[in-house]
Write an enzyme that holds these catalytic residues in place. Structure first.
Site, short mmCIF file in Angstrom:
data_model
loop_
_atom_site.label_atom_id
_atom_site.label_comp_id
_atom_site.label_asym_id
_atom_site.label_seq_id
_atom_site.Cartn_x
_atom_site.Cartn_y
_atom_site.Cartn_z
N ASP A 39 4.42 -0.47 3.07
CA ASP A 39 4.11 -0.40 1.64
C ASP A 39 2.61 -0.46 1.37
O ASP A 39 2.12 0.20 0.47
CB ASP A 39 4.88 -1.47 0.82
CG ASP A 39 4.62 -2.90 1.23
OD1 ASP A 39 4.05 -3.13 2.32
OD2 ASP A 39 4.98 -3.80 0.46
N GLY A 130 10.97 -18.85 2.18
CA GLY A 130 10.13 -18.49 3.33
C GLY A 130 10.88 -17.84 4.48
O GLY A 130 10.48 -17.97 5.63
N GLU A 168 -0.06 -12.33 -6.50
CA GLU A 168 0.07 -12.77 -5.11
C GLU A 168 -1.19 -12.43 -4.31
O GLU A 168 -1.67 -13.22 -3.51
CB GLU A 168 1.32 -12.13 -4.47
CG GLU A 168 1.55 -12.60 -3.08
CD GLU A 168 2.98 -13.04 -2.80
OE1 GLU A 168 3.82 -13.05 -3.72
OE2 GLU A 168 3.25 -13.37 -1.63
N ASP A 180 8.25 -6.12 -2.46
CA ASP A 180 9.10 -7.24 -2.88
C ASP A 180 9.24 -7.31 -4.40
O ASP A 180 10.34 -7.46 -4.94
CB ASP A 180 8.52 -8.57 -2.38
CG ASP A 180 8.24 -8.56 -0.89
OD1 ASP A 180 8.73 -7.63 -0.22
OD2 ASP A 180 7.54 -9.46 -0.41
C1 GLA Z 1 6.24 -8.86 3.02
C2 GLA Z 1 5.31 -8.29 1.96
C3 GLA Z 1 5.72 -6.86 1.59
C4 GLA Z 1 5.91 -5.98 2.83
C5 GLA Z 1 6.77 -6.70 3.86
C6 GLA Z 1 6.86 -5.96 5.16
O1 GLA Z 1 7.52 -9.04 2.48
O2 GLA Z 1 5.30 -9.08 0.81
O3 GLA Z 1 4.78 -6.31 0.70
O4 GLA Z 1 4.68 -5.59 3.36
O5 GLA Z 1 6.30 -8.02 4.13
O6 GLA Z 1 7.54 -4.76 5.00
#
Ligand code: GLA
Length: 394
Positions: A39, A130, A168, A180
């Site tokens: 991403d 987490g 974030e 996410d």
């Molecule tokens: C975490 C990050 C996402 C993405 C994933 C790996 O969840 O928050 O933005 O990069 O790792 O795919």
């Protein structure tokens, strides 16, 4: 209608704030089925929002003060909306980590010109914390919903997700991509989401009808995740800079097909080459997976998931021996067609696709195998693709 869990939350809300909540908001976690770490390389991803979520009850506060109660942690915090840069509560104590998420969202929304209300809110979550299922993004999105609903304004979904991502990145200090927050905002029931981060276009695709999504939480705590994560991101940027010597027009690793990449990869130092190899091939895998999904070809789809895991293990080096064990074991159990780690890695969960008839047996066998090897109880559960975040007045 408020369900049973929320009645509990309502009681807690009364007890803490001695008043009725005005608003109920919920924001789901996500599982990423394919497209890991792409991403932040302008890639394409294939996540779904899941039926594990953060639920929040809230009301306006007459003062510009937020009083938040984290039910699962039994922790309360009070902070001023006028003083968010301090990252401290009203008593001058540094924020606990969880408070950075709502406070970060508030900060970004203020920067965007929204005049935010102080709030009183109690929240709880069914997303394991987490473990790679985006409990933090769900918290950000849930609070963004609360402020938007109380303030009477509405942002475009993608923009709202971007605000939470910015919180974030800038406030929490994790350089995450948009995966996410996007999934939590835009989830569609029974569908996987195909999201192209380069042009921000997305579509919901029906998932295989007879397949169950099974999550296995290895219970391995992800340590140093944010520093390792940020490092991976920097390495990808270095790869782009080096490759621009040969192809000045590229802006990200997304701009190279696997074949083009193969032509230049030998000029990259080994570590950078391995990282970039994962990204370029993972993006190609997502496109292939969409095609497999459209042709109801779950075998090819699953094979792409395994390939993704091996690439995360060998080239991107974000796996963990316990996750590798889970994937290898899953592969050997009848009915499982694909398995990989999900999310950032370094611990946390795997995602598996298993036929509905065999999913009970699968969960049992995998549980036994993991226990036998590590003497640790994994948490194994199936999930449904669910609707993105929402709110209602109560
Ligand atoms: C975490 C990050 C996402 C993405 C994933 C790996 O969840 O928050 O933005 O990069 O790792 O795919």
């Amino acid at each position: 209608m408020i369900d049973k869990v929320d009645w509990n939350l309502t009681e807690i809300f009364y007890e803490i704030f001695q008043a009725k909540p005005e608003l109920y908001a919920r924001a789901p976690g996500r599982v990423n089925i394919l497209g890991e770490h792409v991403d932040y390389n302008q890639g394409v991803v294939l996540p779904m929002a899941i039926d594990r979520e953060v639920t929040i009850l809230a009301r306006k506060n007459t003062q510009p003060i937020c009083r938040l109660f984290a039910v699962d942690l039994n922790e309360e915090i009070e902070f001023s909306l006028r003083d968010l840069d301090q990252k401290k509560d009203l008593n001058g104590k540094p924020f606990p980590r969880w408070a950075l998420y709502p406070a970060g969202v508030a900060k970004v929304l203020q920067q965007k010109g929204y005049d935010l209300d102080g709030i009183e809110a109690a929240f709880q979550s069914t997303i394991p914390i987490g473990s790679g299922l985006s409990s933090s993004a769900a918290l950000e999105v849930g609070f963004a919903m609360v402020w938007s609903a109380l303030g009477g304004w509405k942002e475009d979904s993608i923009r709202l997700a971007q605000d939470c991502q910015q919180a974030e990145n800038e406030y929490v200090g994790v350089s995450c991509g948009l995966l996410d927050q996007f999934s939590s905002v835009c989830g569609v029931r029974d569908h996987v989401l195909f999201f192209d981060i380069r042009n921000l276009e997305w579509q919901a695709l029906k998932f295989f009808e007879n397949m169950q999504i099974v999550i296995v939480d290895s219970k391995v705590e992800r340590s140093l995740t944010s520093s390792q994560y940020n490092q991976r991101r920097e390495t990808c940027e270095q790869a782009v800079k080096l490759l621009q010597k040969f192809k000045p027009e590229i802006e990200s690793l997304r701009d190279l097909s696997p074949i083009e990449f193969a032509a230049y990869s030998e000029y990259l130092p080994e570590e950078i080459r391995k990282r970039a190899t994962h990204i370029v091939k993972e993006i190609a895998r997502v496109f292939s997976a969409v095609s497999a999904l459209q042709h109801s070809d779950f075998r090819s789809f699953g094979a792409l998931m395994y390939a993704s895991h091996y690439s995360l293990r060998d080239d991107y080096e974000v796996s963990h021996p316990n996750l590798d064990y889970l994937v290898d074991q899953a592969h050997a159990i009848p009915g499982c067609f694909g398995a990989k780690l999900t999310g950032a890695g370094f611990g946390g969960c795997t995602v598996n696709i298993v036929t509905q008839e065999q999913s009970e047996q699968f969960m049992k066998k995998l549980h036994q195998a993991y226990w036998r090897k590590y003497k640790v109880e994994p948490s194994i559960f199936s999930v449904q693709a669910s609707q993105g975040a929402s709110w209602r007045r109560i």
